[in-house]
Design a protein around this motif. Structure first.
Motif, PDB file in Angstrom:
ATOM      1  N   TYR A 170       0.834  -1.207   0.000  1.00 28.75           N
ATOM      2  CA  TYR A 170       0.000   0.000   0.000  1.00 28.75           C
ATOM      3  C   TYR A 170       0.870   1.259   0.000  1.00 28.75           C
ATOM      4  N   LEU A 171       1.856   1.300   0.885  1.00 28.71           N
ATOM      5  CA  LEU A 171       2.725   2.471   0.951  1.00 28.71           C
ATOM      6  C   LEU A 171       3.520   2.641  -0.347  1.00 28.71           C
ATOM      7  N   GLY A 172       3.919   1.533  -0.944  1.00 29.80           N
ATOM      8  CA  GLY A 172       4.635   1.610  -2.209  1.00 29.80           C
ATOM      9  C   GLY A 172       3.771   2.173  -3.311  1.00 29.80           C
ATOM     10  N   GLN A 173       2.508   1.796  -3.335  1.00 30.91           N
ATOM     11  CA  GLN A 173       1.592   2.322  -4.350  1.00 30.91           C
ATOM     12  C   GLN A 173       1.337   3.820  -4.121  1.00 30.91           C
ATOM     13  N   GLN A 174       1.207   4.206  -2.874  1.00 30.76           N
ATOM     14  CA  GLN A 174       0.922   5.602  -2.566  1.00 30.76           C
ATOM     15  C   GLN A 174       2.110   6.509  -2.921  1.00 30.76           C
TER      16      GLN A 174
END
Length: 52
Positions: free
Chosen positions: A43-47
């Motif tokens: 999730y953090l990587g996508q954000q």
């Protein structure tokens, strides 16, 4: 007669190698915690735009 007898020495025993301590069993919550950590990292990587 006793002078013809060969006296044998007992071979020295090698010290036993140390046994590795068995690992304690994995707690039941560990796989779920691992999945949550992976999901948060994705999730953090996508954000942040790492995955495009």
């Amino acid at each position: 007669m006793s002078e013809n007898v060969i006296k044998f020495r007992r071979p020295e025993k090698k010290p036993e190698p140390e046994q590795k301590k068995p690992r304690p069993p994995m707690p039941g919550w560990a796989p779920m915690a691992g999945l949550v950590v992976v999901a948060v990292l994705i999730y953090l990587g996508q954000q942040s735009g790492v995955f495009g």
